[in-house]
Scaffold this active site. Structure first.
Site, short mmCIF file in Angstrom:
data_model
loop_
_atom_site.label_atom_id
_atom_site.label_comp_id
_atom_site.label_asym_id
_atom_site.label_seq_id
_atom_site.Cartn_x
_atom_site.Cartn_y
_atom_site.Cartn_z
N PHE A 26 67.86 45.41 5.01
CA PHE A 26 67.61 44.73 6.27
C PHE A 26 68.72 43.73 6.54
O PHE A 26 69.07 42.92 5.67
CB PHE A 26 66.27 43.99 6.23
CG PHE A 26 65.08 44.91 6.20
CD1 PHE A 26 64.39 45.23 7.37
CD2 PHE A 26 64.65 45.48 5.01
CE1 PHE A 26 63.30 46.08 7.35
CE2 PHE A 26 63.57 46.33 4.97
CZ PHE A 26 62.88 46.64 6.14
N CYS A 32 67.87 34.79 19.49
CA CYS A 32 67.02 35.68 20.29
C CYS A 32 66.95 35.12 21.70
O CYS A 32 67.04 33.91 21.92
CB CYS A 32 65.63 35.78 19.68
SG CYS A 32 64.56 36.99 20.52
N CYS A 36 58.98 33.98 20.79
CA CYS A 36 57.56 34.34 20.66
C CYS A 36 56.92 33.49 19.56
O CYS A 36 57.49 33.33 18.47
CB CYS A 36 57.43 35.83 20.32
SG CYS A 36 58.18 36.90 21.57
N CYS A 39 56.60 34.91 15.89
CA CYS A 39 57.77 35.43 15.20
C CYS A 39 57.98 34.69 13.89
O CYS A 39 57.83 33.47 13.82
CB CYS A 39 59.01 35.30 16.09
SG CYS A 39 60.49 36.03 15.36
N ASP A 40 58.38 35.44 12.84
CA ASP A 40 58.55 34.84 11.51
C ASP A 40 60.01 34.58 11.16
O ASP A 40 60.35 34.37 10.01
CB ASP A 40 57.91 35.74 10.44
CG ASP A 40 58.47 37.16 10.44
OD1 ASP A 40 59.41 37.42 11.21
OD2 ASP A 40 57.95 37.99 9.68
N THR A 41 60.90 34.58 12.16
CA THR A 41 62.33 34.39 11.91
C THR A 41 62.74 32.95 12.15
O THR A 41 62.33 32.32 13.11
CB THR A 41 63.16 35.31 12.83
OG1 THR A 41 62.82 36.67 12.56
CG2 THR A 41 64.65 35.12 12.60
N GLU A 120 65.57 47.22 15.40
CA GLU A 120 64.32 46.73 15.98
C GLU A 120 64.69 45.74 17.08
O GLU A 120 65.39 44.75 16.83
CB GLU A 120 63.48 46.04 14.90
CG GLU A 120 63.08 46.99 13.78
CD GLU A 120 62.33 46.30 12.65
OE1 GLU A 120 62.33 45.04 12.61
OE2 GLU A 120 61.76 47.02 11.82
N HIS A 226 54.34 45.38 4.17
CA HIS A 226 55.11 44.50 3.27
C HIS A 226 54.36 43.20 3.01
O HIS A 226 54.46 42.62 1.93
CB HIS A 226 56.49 44.23 3.86
CG HIS A 226 56.48 43.69 5.25
ND1 HIS A 226 56.05 44.42 6.33
CD2 HIS A 226 56.84 42.46 5.74
CE1 HIS A 226 56.17 43.69 7.43
NE2 HIS A 226 56.62 42.50 7.09
#
Length: 232
Positions: A26, A32, A36, A39-41, A120, A226
């Site tokens: 990954f 971005c 949102c 979102c986990d980023t 993605e 995951h």
């Protein structure tokens, strides 16, 4: 030389959608055009990396190739780490929103090194046409209402998604999300229960998602496997 803002590079299993269970490298890009709440980023943390830096780190987390081509060479990698020669290593470009940085030249380079390349995206911007797989996860909010790419994204010359994945909660109307989408709708349609961090609410959301799919069987369930098995 072009540099990319990279949040993280790691080797794991794809946890969502059609490619669930596949070993994958990954590359998580920072930045971005949406924000949102689920979102986990980490949008702010990143390193500036060239393609050579990225390829080098990918090989370090997967394992050194047995016969690696130099950067820019058309010779394919026959084996990367434990991958048999007849299986191309799978790389997933995610974010953030990777279409803000990734272009066709980036994909071409990774193809030359023997990788199968997936992306993605939130679907608000055209994706590179030479991707091997494109997952689009559209979000409906004021920013998306204001976008002006509707005609362009439906143009047959644009890369269209291979699968559509909607993050589902008790307020989600998948039909409304599709009506706001700026791309051609694929045959693979997934609903993914939103992880809110609240176990009781997550349980209710998952049940509502299952009920919706039973009533609308063109959709399939996508779980974040995951997270279920506690890997990155």
């Amino acid at each position: 030389m072009k540099v990319y803002r990279v949040n993280n590079i790691f080797y794991s299993l794809q946890g969502e959608g059609r490619n669930t269970g596949r070993a994958a490298v990954f590359i998580r890009f920072a930045g971005c055009n949406l924000r949102c709440p689920f979102c986990d980023t980490d949008f702010d943390a990143f390193r500036e990396m060239t393609t050579e830096d990225i390829l080098s780190e990918m090989q370090s987390v997967v394992g050194s190739p047995h016969s690696a081509a130099p950067v820019g060479s058309p010779q394919l990698v026959s084996v990367v780490g434990g991958f048999p020669a007849d299986i191309r290593p799978f790389v997933v470009l995610t974010g953030g929103e990777p279409t803000l940085q990734v272009d066709e030249a980036f994909i071409d380079l990774f193809h030359q090194h023997g990788y199968e390349v997936a992306m993605e995206s939130n679907g608000t911007r055209p994706a590179p046409k030479n991707l091997d797989w494109l997952t689009v996860s559209p979000k409906v909010n004021e920013k998306l209402e204001m976008r002006n790419e509707k005609w362009e994204m439906r143009n047959e010359n644009c890369r269209q998604p291979d699968e559509l994945k909607i993050v589902f909660d008790e307020h989600t109307d998948p039909a409304a999300v599709i009506s706001h989408s700026s791309f051609l709708i694929p045959h693979l349609l997934y609903l993914q229960p939103c992880d809110t961090g609240d176990a009781e609410r997550n349980k209710a959301i998952t049940q509502a998602c299952v009920d919706y799919i039973k009533q609308h069987p063109q959709w399939r369930l996508s779980l974040q496997t995951h997270k279920l098995i506690d890997i990155e």
